[in-house]
Every structure is written in structure tokens, then in C-alpha cells.
Design a protein around this motif. Structure first.
Motif, PDB file in Angstrom:
ATOM      1  N   GLU A   1      75.780 -28.427  13.315  1.00  0.00           N
ATOM      2  CA  GLU A   1      74.377 -28.699  12.948  1.00  0.00           C
ATOM      3  C   GLU A   1      74.001 -28.102  11.599  1.00  0.00           C
ATOM      4  N   GLU A   2      74.635 -26.995  11.225  1.00  0.00           N
ATOM      5  CA  GLU A   2      74.303 -26.351   9.955  1.00  0.00           C
ATOM      6  C   GLU A   2      74.729 -27.196   8.761  1.00  0.00           C
ATOM      7  N   VAL A   3      75.648 -28.112   8.988  1.00  0.00           N
ATOM      8  CA  VAL A   3      76.150 -28.982   7.919  1.00  0.00           C
ATOM      9  C   VAL A   3      75.603 -30.398   8.040  1.00  0.00           C
ATOM     10  N   PHE A   4      75.559 -30.918   9.268  1.00  0.00           N
ATOM     11  CA  PHE A   4      75.230 -32.324   9.483  1.00  0.00           C
ATOM     12  C   PHE A   4      73.855 -32.557  10.110  1.00  0.00           C
ATOM     13  N   GLY A   5      73.120 -31.478  10.403  1.00  0.00           N
ATOM     14  CA  GLY A   5      71.850 -31.664  11.107  1.00  0.00           C
ATOM     15  C   GLY A   5      72.125 -32.140  12.522  1.00  0.00           C
ATOM     16  N   ASP A   6      71.430 -33.158  12.960  1.00  0.00           N
ATOM     17  CA  ASP A   6      71.699 -33.742  14.269  1.00  0.00           C
ATOM     18  C   ASP A   6      73.105 -34.352  14.231  1.00  0.00           C
ATOM     19  N   PRO A   7      74.052 -33.797  14.999  1.00  0.00           N
ATOM     20  CA  PRO A   7      75.438 -34.279  14.895  1.00  0.00           C
ATOM     21  C   PRO A   7      75.623 -35.722  15.338  1.00  0.00           C
ATOM     22  N   ASP A   8      74.675 -36.257  16.106  1.00  0.00           N
ATOM     23  CA  ASP A   8      74.783 -37.620  16.605  1.00  0.00           C
ATOM     24  C   ASP A   8      73.989 -38.627  15.774  1.00  0.00           C
ATOM     25  N   ALA A   9      73.378 -38.153  14.689  1.00  0.00           N
ATOM     26  CA  ALA A   9      72.654 -39.071  13.797  1.00  0.00           C
ATOM     27  C   ALA A   9      73.644 -39.789  12.892  1.00  0.00           C
ATOM     28  N   PHE A  10      73.576 -41.101  12.889  1.00  0.00           N
ATOM     29  CA  PHE A  10      74.490 -41.918  12.092  1.00  0.00           C
ATOM     30  C   PHE A  10      74.032 -41.936  10.641  1.00  0.00           C
ATOM     31  N   SER A  11      74.695 -41.139   9.793  1.00  0.00           N
ATOM     32  CA  SER A  11      74.310 -41.019   8.381  1.00  0.00           C
ATOM     33  C   SER A  11      75.566 -41.012   7.505  1.00  0.00           C
ATOM     34  N   PRO A  12      76.218 -42.132   7.334  1.00  0.00           N
ATOM     35  CA  PRO A  12      77.518 -42.178   6.649  1.00  0.00           C
ATOM     36  C   PRO A  12      77.505 -41.622   5.229  1.00  0.00           C
ATOM     37  N   GLN A  13      76.538 -42.061   4.422  1.00  0.00           N
ATOM     38  CA  GLN A  13      76.526 -41.606   3.035  1.00  0.00           C
ATOM     39  C   GLN A  13      76.195 -40.120   2.946  1.00  0.00           C
ATOM     40  N   GLN A  14      75.250 -39.691   3.728  1.00  0.00           N
ATOM     41  CA  GLN A  14      74.831 -38.294   3.692  1.00  0.00           C
ATOM     42  C   GLN A  14      75.957 -37.349   4.116  1.00  0.00           C
ATOM     43  N   ASN A  15      76.769 -37.761   5.068  1.00  0.00           N
ATOM     44  CA  ASN A  15      77.775 -36.874   5.637  1.00  0.00           C
ATOM     45  C   ASN A  15      79.169 -37.046   5.052  1.00  0.00           C
ATOM     46  N   ARG A  16      79.329 -38.011   4.156  1.00  0.00           N
ATOM     47  CA  ARG A  16      80.656 -38.358   3.660  1.00  0.00           C
ATOM     48  C   ARG A  16      81.410 -37.159   3.064  1.00  0.00           C
ATOM     49  N   GLU A  17      80.755 -36.390   2.217  1.00  0.00           N
ATOM     50  CA  GLU A  17      81.459 -35.338   1.478  1.00  0.00           C
ATOM     51  C   GLU A  17      81.915 -34.181   2.361  1.00  0.00           C
ATOM     52  N   GLN A  18      81.209 -33.932   3.469  1.00  0.00           N
ATOM     53  CA  GLN A  18      81.541 -32.796   4.335  1.00  0.00           C
ATOM     54  C   GLN A  18      82.382 -33.209   5.541  1.00  0.00           C
ATOM     55  N   ASN A  19      82.644 -34.500   5.674  1.00  0.00           N
ATOM     56  CA  ASN A  19      83.381 -35.010   6.829  1.00  0.00           C
ATOM     57  C   ASN A  19      84.836 -34.546   6.778  1.00  0.00           C
ATOM     58  N   LEU A  20      85.281 -33.885   7.850  1.00  0.00           N
ATOM     59  CA  LEU A  20      86.639 -33.352   7.924  1.00  0.00           C
ATOM     60  C   LEU A  20      87.566 -34.241   8.760  1.00  0.00           C
ATOM     61  N   LEU A  21      87.253 -35.511   8.848  1.00  0.00           N
ATOM     62  CA  LEU A  21      88.048 -36.429   9.646  1.00  0.00           C
ATOM     63  C   LEU A  21      89.523 -36.368   9.282  1.00  0.00           C
ATOM     64  N   TYR A  22      89.821 -36.290   7.996  1.00  0.00           N
ATOM     65  CA  TYR A  22      91.210 -36.218   7.548  1.00  0.00           C
ATOM     66  C   TYR A  22      91.552 -34.847   6.964  1.00  0.00           C
TER      67      TYR A  22
END
Length: 387
Positions: free
Chosen positions: A307-328
Motif C-alpha cells: 500500500e505504501e507504493v501502490f495505494g489500494d493494491p487492487d486498484a487497476f492503475s497500469p500507467q501509475q504503477n508501471r515503474e514500481q511493478n516488480l513482476l519481472y
């Protein structure tokens, strides 16, 4: 060395945790973000702590296994030597050349899905795609698909049980497949197929041809990572889109938004649950003192919902979360195969969305989530209506 007498902060294999892993991780992230358990050792739940581990190569080593792991289990500078060999196989040009093959596999597979009647997404679609695409990319024969399918299931069961002998037996079985593939190419000589596997056999590291041990480790890591995570990703994506039909409709119209949408959906629901590290010195994290030589579990499935990085973790915000996404991942150990995985998932979803009008959970059927260390679903009954 791990102190097995210390009190556990949580039990990642409890019935409650396995029933709803995402909710459990969300709770642990706020209540005990650095937690000890006999099963996962030290687990890191927060994005910031995970990033610290990814960036501090002096305190946290990737050599967390007693077995050779190329390149996942290597530290600088050795890691960089193997990455230099691997990365060209996932270049923009390589992906462009493989995309038509990928699209043909995806289209044919979508065409085989039944319309208007229930089917298991995992068995008929996600796992089938992962197996076909891996064999196609590596240049492996179609006859290897069935043995690989069984091998993946055995590997998962052995890992889940923690049975070291079973894990060793499964690894030995895979090594046999690779040995046969390498030997076939050596006997063929100049007539060996011009594919990724043959090409890898000719690669050099520090002027030396890779040993069979290194090649086998590399191919095993590629295969485990590809088959497990691609299959999990597809099941996660279809489950999410079935629950968000408006998003599915918009993506079918605007496929340019598909890549970011896929990454964002997989941020919220991780296909790859974790990776491991080991401390090389005493460290302090989350108010806990962790001695040198302790195993660390990086829990991507939690860090990517912080939540400290993405806010609501279930909110769909692709552009906002792109840079911090640790998917890979992130840093020098970011997944080298990320371009391949992204292309495969994009192409598969393009073909699926072009052919399918509606996607719903099958009535009177209960989906079953996969459990750690695997993400996604083990059973996902759905009904589609094709256009």
C-alpha cells in the motif's frame, strides 16, 4: 546457520494461509513485514525491503542453493558473464522473428477451445500454451510436451512437499531430457537444427564453451520459469477478465493497452510467488536482526501489493504503477526472459480477445487456486462464447 529453535512468526503452510494467500500476505505486510518461519525462513513482505535486497549485492547473495543455478543463483561478476550470453536471445529482433510462430500457436489453441460449454482453462489452455510455446522457442520436438507436462507436475509436488530426495529425482529426470537433446545435436553435427538449443551449445563464457552442467542448469531454469509462470499468468488473466467484463471489452477494442494491462493484472495476483537470497553478513530489517548465512524469501506476491507504493493494491492503475511493478524483478537480476514472456502473453491475449465475446466462470463449478510455491490456479472451469 538457521536457528530452527526460534519461534515462528507465521505458518505459510497453514490451512488458513493456503486458502487465501493474497489476504494472508496483505495482513502479514502490515502486522509483521519481516517474518520467520521454518518453511520460508525469513520472508520479506514489503516493497522497500525487497528493493533493498535486490540492490545490495554485498549483503544478499543469489547463491542460495547448493546446486549450480545459471544464471539465477550467481552473483557479480560471474552473473554478468552469463547474462551477456543470454540476453541476445531475448532481443527486440529475436522477439520479432519468433512472434509469428507464437501467434500461430496461440490462434490454433484458441480455435480448439469449446464454445458454450465448460472447460478447464488450466488443462486445455494455459498449460497447453506454455508447453507448446516453450518447445517451439527452444526448438524441442513436440514429443517432449507430454513428458514435460508430467515433469512440471512432479516438480511442483516435490517442491511443495519439501522432499529433498524427490526434488533430486525430478531434477535428475529433467537432466536426462536435456542430455538427450544435446547428444542428438552433437551426433547431427553440421546437420543439427538451427535453433536456440543448438546455438546455446556454441556459446562461450570467458572464452570457454559452456559445460553440459551449466547448459543443463540454464535450460532447466528457463523451462521451470517459463512453464510455471506462463501457465499461471494465463489463468490469472482469464480469471480477472471474467470478473471485469468492461475491461475485457475495452481491451478487445484497444489492444495497444494490452501490455500494460497484463503487467498490472499480474502485479495484483502474482504468477511467480517468490525467489530466494542468502545473507552474507548480519543485517537489520523490519526491526529484526538477521545473522549472516540465513535464507531470505523475497515474496513478490506481497511486495507488488504494498500500500505504501501502490495505494489500494487492487486498484487497476497500469500507467501509475508501471515503474514500481516488480513482476519481472528489478536491478541486475531482472528476468532476462521478460521480453519473451510479455510478447507471448500479449499475442495470446490478442488472439483470445479477437475470438471470444464472453468469458464467465462455469456455474456449479469451483475454481481451485494453486498454492505456494506456484501462483495462479490449479483448476479454473470457465465458459466462453466465441464470435
Amino acid at each position: 546457520m538457521a536457528n530452527n529453535s526460534r519461534k515462528a512468526d507465521w505458518n505459510p503452510r497453514s490451512e488458513e494461509a493456503l486458502k487465501d494467500q493474497i489476504s494472508t500476505y496483505d495482513t502479514m505486510r502490515t502486522q509483521c513485514p519481516v517474518a520467520w518461519s521454518d518453511y520460508q525462513h525469513w520472508t520479506l513482505f514489503r516493497h522497500g525491503d525487497v528493493m533493498r535486497v535486490l540492490e545490495d549485492h554485498h549483503s544478499f547473495s543469489n547463491a542460495a542453493s547448493s546446486h549450480l543455478s545459471v544464471p539465477n543463483g550467481m552473483d557479480p561478476p560471474e552473473h554478468a558473464l552469463y547474462r551477456q550470453v543470454i540476453e541476445p536471445y531475448f532481443s527486440t529482433q529475436a522477439m520479432s522473428e519468433f512472434e509469428p510462430t507464437c501467434r500461430n500457436i496461440a490462434r490454433q489453441l484458441v480455435d480448439t477451445l469449446p464454445s458454450g460449454q465448460p472447460f478447464d482453462v488450466v488443462d486445455l489452455f494455459s498449460r497447453a500454451f506454455a508447453l507448446q510455446i516453450q518447445c517451439a522457442f527452444m526448438g524441442w520436438p513436440d514429443s517432449l510436451r507430454a513428458p514435460l507436462r508430467e515433469w512440471v507436475l512432479k516438480n511442483h509436488h516435490a517442491t511443495l512437499s519439501g522432499d529433498r530426495q524427490a526434488m533430486a529425482d525430478v531434477a535428475h529426470e529433467f537432466d536426462g531430457y536435456i542430455h538427450d537433446l544435446l547428444e542428438t545435436r552433437r551426433q547431427a553435427g553440421a546437420n543439427a537444427p538451427k535453433d536456440v538449443t543448438t546455438s546455446l551449445m556454441k556459446e562461450t563464457v570467458n572464452g570457454q564453451t559452456m559445460t553440459d552442467e551449466a547448459l543443463t542448469s540454464l535450460l532447466r531454469n528457463w523451462t521451470v520459469g517459463e512453464l510455471a509462470t506462463i501457465s499461471a499468468s494465463v489463468s490469472i488473466l482469464l480469471n480477472y477478465l471474467s470478473e471485469h467484463p468492461d475491461l475485457m471489452h475495452s481491451l478487445s477494442i484497444d489492444t495497444n493497452a494490452l501490455s500494460d494491462a497484463i503487467d498490472e493484472i499480474l502485479r495484483m495476483d502474482a504468477p511467480l510467488m517468490s525467489n530466494r537470497r542468502v545473507t552474507t553478513r548480519d543485517v537489520e530489517m523490519g526491526g529484526k536482526s538477521i545473522p549472516a548465512g540465513e535464507k531470505i524469501t523475497i515474496l513478490w506476491a506481497s511486495a507488488n501489493r504494498d500500500e505504501e507504493v501502490f495505494g489500494d493494491p487492487d486498484a487497476f492503475s497500469p500507467q501509475q504503477n508501471r515503474e514500481q511493478n516488480l513482476l519481472y524483478g528489478a536491478g541486475i537480476h531482472v528476468c532476462p526472459g521478460a521480453p519473451l514472456a510479455r510478447m507471448e502473453l500479449r499475442v495470446l491475449m490478442e488472439e483470445f480477445l479477437a475470438a471470444v465475446d464472453t468469458l464467465k466462470h462455469a456455474p456449479n463449478e469451483q475454481a481451485e487456486r494453486a498454492v505456494f510455491p506456484t501462483g495462479g490456479f490449479s483448476y479454473l472451469p470457465m465458459i466462453i462464447e466465441k464470435n
